[in-house]
Design an enzyme around this catalytic site. Structure first.
Site, PDB file in Angstrom:
ATOM      1  N   CYS A 113       0.868  -1.174   0.000  1.00  0.00           N
ATOM      2  CA  CYS A 113       0.000   0.000   0.000  1.00  0.00           C
ATOM      3  C   CYS A 113       0.901   1.219   0.000  1.00  0.00           C
ATOM      4  O   CYS A 113       1.594   1.482   0.986  1.00  0.00           O
ATOM      5  CB  CYS A 113      -0.919   0.005   1.217  1.00  0.00           C
ATOM      6  SG  CYS A 113      -1.938   1.502   1.327  1.00  0.00           S
ATOM      7  N   CYS A 138      -4.966   6.019  -3.703  1.00  0.00           N
ATOM      8  CA  CYS A 138      -4.292   4.720  -3.767  1.00  0.00           C
ATOM      9  C   CYS A 138      -2.903   4.974  -4.324  1.00  0.00           C
ATOM     10  O   CYS A 138      -2.758   5.365  -5.491  1.00  0.00           O
ATOM     11  CB  CYS A 138      -5.066   3.751  -4.654  1.00  0.00           C
ATOM     12  SG  CYS A 138      -4.250   2.150  -4.875  1.00  0.00           S
TER      13      CYS A 138
END
Length: 291
Positions: free
Chosen positions: A87, A220
């Site tokens: 991530c 993201c």
């Protein structure tokens, strides 16, 4: 959970991609998928797109092999409790936590992830740059759909899978409550993060994203990298071909990230990371979830 001692937590975000942070250097807290999902619940828990479990690499079976290169392991979980490889926004917030806790200072550090060891630089102005590694571009045609619309998508892997579709209007992505259908199924056997992208100007794009396991998120990081890579290929600015770095500004709903791909394929992502709160979890409440 074997103890009812209160458990420390923090809350942070990177371009409004938000995370529950659970420091656990010795890897003794039982964070089951159900517990993670409960903590990330925005009404009944703390609330977050995901959870950053902060563990010393040497104390985690998945990270022991990286302990010589990185003291800390980002044991990242999606908001539904599932495990993810990487991530990008999470790595920046993870680094900010280490600085906040006095475990690291401005400058360079290494963080272990399931996607490998990531190099991080904490700048004096507060921005955090993460070396995201190289993108892989699996071959084969992929399409994604929303309602009656279908688009070709670029398959980009940033340690986790992405499908990047260029659209005329970000509203065409729909509500993104559920995963957009894709084809062929064999392209993403474990699901995929889907980015819908529009142009904003020269080397400047904007996206909306459905993150696998989390739904639509405000940002993201790996998705922004995947978008920059796909856009560079579309624009004919592939650094491996031109010999010059390609830098793209990527607007996400929660802010802006700057992505640079070097001629050797290495990708750097720069953006903010903020700690907004810290406190204690009620261990007895968490125990009831685990049961």
């Amino acid at each position: 959970m074997s103890t009812r001692t209160p458990i420390a937590f923090l809350k942070g975000h990177g371009t409004e991609n938000d995370f529950v942070i659970v420091p656990d250097p010795d890897n003794v807290i039982d964070l089951s998928p159900a517990a993670v999902a409960a903590l990330c619940d925005r009404r009944a828990g703390i609330g977050g797109d995901g959870l950053l479990h902060v563990v010393r690499s040497a104390a985690h079976p998945e990270a022991k092999g990286m302990a010589a290169d990185a003291e800390w392991f980002m044991d990242y979980r999606n908001g539904d409790g599932s495990i993810a490889e990487m991530c990008g926004n999470g790595v920046r917030v993870f680094a900010r936590y280490l600085q906040h806790a006095g475990l690291n200072t401005e400058g360079d550090l290494a963080i272990a992830t399931r996607g490998g060891v990531k190099t991080v630089h904490i700048a004096k102005d507060g921005d955090v740059t993460v070396g995201m590694g190289k993108a892989r571009l699996p071959e084969g045609d992929v399409t994604v759909s929303v309602g009656e619309r279908t688009w070709p998508a670029r398959n980009v892997n940033m340690g986790n899978p992405h499908a990047v579709a260029f659209v005329d209007d970000l509203a065409h992505a729909g509500d993104l409550y559920s995963p957009p259908p894709f084809s062929p199924a064999s392209a993403y056997p474990d699901g995929v993060n889907v980015e819908f992208v529009v142009d904003r100007g020269p080397r400047h794009v904007a996206l909306r994203v459905h993150e696998r396991g989390s739904g639509e998120t405000r940002s993201c990081g790996t998705g922004a990298c995947a978008v920059a890579v796909a856009t560079a290929r579309r624009d004919g600015t592939d650094p491996a071909v031109t010999g010059a770095p390609a830098t793209y500004t990527v607007d996400v709903p929660g802010g802006t990230l700057v992505i640079t791909e070097q001629p050797d394929g290495e990708i750097e992502m720069t953006g903010p990371a903020v700690i907004v709160a810290e406190g204690e979890l009620d261990a007895e409440w968490l125990e009831t979830i685990v049961r």
